[in-house]
Design an enzyme around this catalytic site. Structure first.
Site, short mmCIF file in Angstrom:
data_model
loop_
_atom_site.label_atom_id
_atom_site.label_comp_id
_atom_site.label_asym_id
_atom_site.label_seq_id
_atom_site.Cartn_x
_atom_site.Cartn_y
_atom_site.Cartn_z
N LEU A 41 30.43 33.44 -17.92
CA LEU A 41 29.52 32.97 -16.85
C LEU A 41 29.98 31.60 -16.39
O LEU A 41 30.12 30.69 -17.22
CB LEU A 41 28.08 32.87 -17.38
CG LEU A 41 27.45 34.17 -17.94
CD1 LEU A 41 26.12 33.86 -18.62
CD2 LEU A 41 27.27 35.21 -16.85
N HIS A 42 30.25 31.45 -15.09
CA HIS A 42 30.66 30.12 -14.62
C HIS A 42 30.24 29.80 -13.19
O HIS A 42 30.56 28.72 -12.69
CB HIS A 42 32.17 29.94 -14.77
CG HIS A 42 32.99 30.74 -13.78
ND1 HIS A 42 33.34 32.04 -14.01
CD2 HIS A 42 33.49 30.43 -12.56
CE1 HIS A 42 34.04 32.49 -12.98
NE2 HIS A 42 34.14 31.53 -12.08
N ARG A 43 29.53 30.72 -12.50
CA ARG A 43 29.18 30.42 -11.10
C ARG A 43 28.10 29.34 -11.05
O ARG A 43 27.10 29.42 -11.78
CB ARG A 43 28.62 31.66 -10.40
CG ARG A 43 29.57 32.78 -10.28
CD ARG A 43 30.54 32.62 -9.14
NE ARG A 43 31.63 33.55 -9.38
CZ ARG A 43 32.87 33.37 -8.96
NH1 ARG A 43 33.19 32.30 -8.26
NH2 ARG A 43 33.79 34.25 -9.22
N ARG A 88 32.94 24.42 -17.06
CA ARG A 88 31.77 24.06 -16.25
C ARG A 88 30.48 24.38 -17.03
O ARG A 88 29.53 23.59 -17.03
CB ARG A 88 31.76 24.86 -14.94
CG ARG A 88 30.46 24.72 -14.14
CD ARG A 88 30.46 25.60 -12.91
NE ARG A 88 31.31 25.09 -11.86
CZ ARG A 88 30.94 24.15 -10.97
NH1 ARG A 88 29.74 23.62 -11.01
NH2 ARG A 88 31.77 23.74 -10.05
N ASP A 119 29.98 36.89 -14.29
CA ASP A 119 29.83 36.59 -12.86
C ASP A 119 31.20 36.28 -12.26
O ASP A 119 31.30 35.77 -11.16
CB ASP A 119 28.83 35.44 -12.63
CG ASP A 119 29.22 34.16 -13.34
OD1 ASP A 119 30.32 34.09 -13.95
OD2 ASP A 119 28.42 33.20 -13.32
#
Ligand code: UD1
Ligand code: UDP
Length: 358
Positions: free
Chosen positions: A205-207, A239, A278
């Site tokens: 997950l990084h969005r 992130r 994502d």
């Protein structure tokens, strides 16, 4: 011919490696110059991909690092411009949809240098995503648009882009996977994490829409709940790691680990019972591998992975994570076939096309 490739992030390296190799084989006399913008710079986000994919060392490192969108884009433009000035290349190649992509395309087009865009035409129709802006603008200024799925052709046609510029070639990210398939299949990386093939959920997950706000903590809590039933391995993007800096307390079934090298990651992906993500690229790789994928977003710029592949759009709703074990159990057996031209040969087709330009 002199070709400059501009790359900056983890998925860029995966998409460009096979094209650089294919051009070397197809046009040995062509001078290829590799510029690394430095948007991604940690060893496990950058150098390891060059090593594992056999990409030559970059000729130039712009070292732009992290920053706001304007800072990152502006730094790439400022530092790239003099490199394109003398000698001028015949073509600048940019992959994907990251800030480095748009910055390089804008720099080149304003200098009158032709731009080739790899993975052109994808649209989420969600302009709150920075990638959507990068895609639209890069396509608008590119001279050669290399496309990997039918809907991309349609998107570009609706935007009025001349069909002569658009070429359906297939998916170079899948070329990289196919090239390393024997190596990653032999790894059985899951055993290093005390997991068994088919018996775990792989998560990335990084969005910003998910990880920059409170939804991230809801997602981690939901993953922690289902991990009692279905072990979870979650290689955490930097992130995301920055947001989880104050260590969250999780149970023993949820393994939060650092980003993983490409070969090991592909091994974990191929052997996973399912993937929650994502990521754009991972929706494509799971489709090729036939591994069930759940995408924690409201939209995807890769609808072919839902229509023909293994991808299910969950929505931007961490509460739906609790339903994954049941959805997996109820899932009809279905043979996913990779979309046309996701066959490991896209880069050769692009190299043939570029050779004809020269
Ligand atoms: C970028 C792309 C995104 C792509 C993703 C792939 C843009 C707008 N976003 O997102 O489309 O899906 O790469 O992974 O271009 N950081 C490190 N080490 C690194 C790189 C980043 O610690 O090597 C941290 C920094 O705190 C940085 C943050 O991650 O501020 C975000 O990095 P950035 O490149 O701005 O965006 P990504 O989220 O990586
Ligand atoms: N990947 C990797 N290690 C990881 C996570 C991803 O090697 O820990 C690879 C993955 O196989 C795919 C690419 O990185 O090839 C996807 O990158 P990412 O999800 O960061 O970017 P996106 O595709 O969303 O732009």
């Amino acid at each position: 011919m002199r070709i400059v490739h501009v790359l900056g992030t983890r998925p860029n390296f995966v998409k460009m490696a096979p094209l650089i190799a294919a051009l070397r084989a197809r046009m040995p006399e062509c001078e290829q110059v590799i510029v690394h913008t430095g948007q991604h710079y940690d060893r496990m986000m950058s150098q390891i991909f060059f090593e594992e994919l056999g990409v030559p060392e970059p000729d130039h490192m712009l070292e732009v690092g992290s920053g706001s969108h304007a800072q990152q884009t502006a730094r790439v433009m400022e530092r790239l411009e003099p490199l394109l000035d003398d000698p001028r290349p015949d073509l600048v190649v940019v992959p994907g949809d990251v800030n480095s992509t748009l910055a390089a395309a804008l720099t080149a087009v304003k200098m009158g240098i032709p731009v080739a865009h790899l993975e052109s035409g994808l649209r989420s129709f969600d302009r709150t995503m920075p990638e959507e802006i990068n895609r639209i603008l890069t396509d608008a200024v590119s001279d050669q648009l290399y496309v990997h799925s039918e809907e991309a052709l349609n998107n570009l046609s609706i935007e009025g882009i001349s069909p002569e510029k658009v070429h359906m070639v297939g998916n170079t990210m899948i070329d990289s996977l196919v090239a390393l398939e024997d190596r990653f299949r032999a790894l059985e990386a899951c055993s290093n994490h005390d997991l068994r093939p088919g018996g775990y959920l792989l998560v990335t997950l990084h969005r910003p829409a998910l990880v920059d706000g409170p939804l991230l903590f809801e997602a981690v809590a939901a993953l922690d709940r289902i991990a009692a039933e279905l072990p979870v391995i979650f290689p955490v993007h930097p992130r995301t790691r920055a947001r989880l800096a104050t260590e969250v307390a999780v149970g023993s079934g949820l393994h939060l680990v650092d980003p993983i090298g490409y070969l090991e990651f592909l091994s974990l992906e191929a052997d996973a019972g399912a993937v929650l993500t994502d990521s754009g690229g991972i929706q494509e790789e799971t489709t090729y591998l036939g591994v069930p994928c759940f995408t924690l977003r409201d939209n995807t710029e890769r609808p072919v992975t839902v229509e023909q592949g293994t991808n299910v759009l969950l929505g931007l709703d961490p509460a739906r994570i609790d339903q994954i074990p049941k959805m997996l159990a109820d899932r009809p057996d279905r043979d996913a076939t990779p979309p046309p031209l996701w066959d490991g040969k896209a880069s050769q087709r692009i190299a043939d096309h570029i050779a004809d330009l020269g």
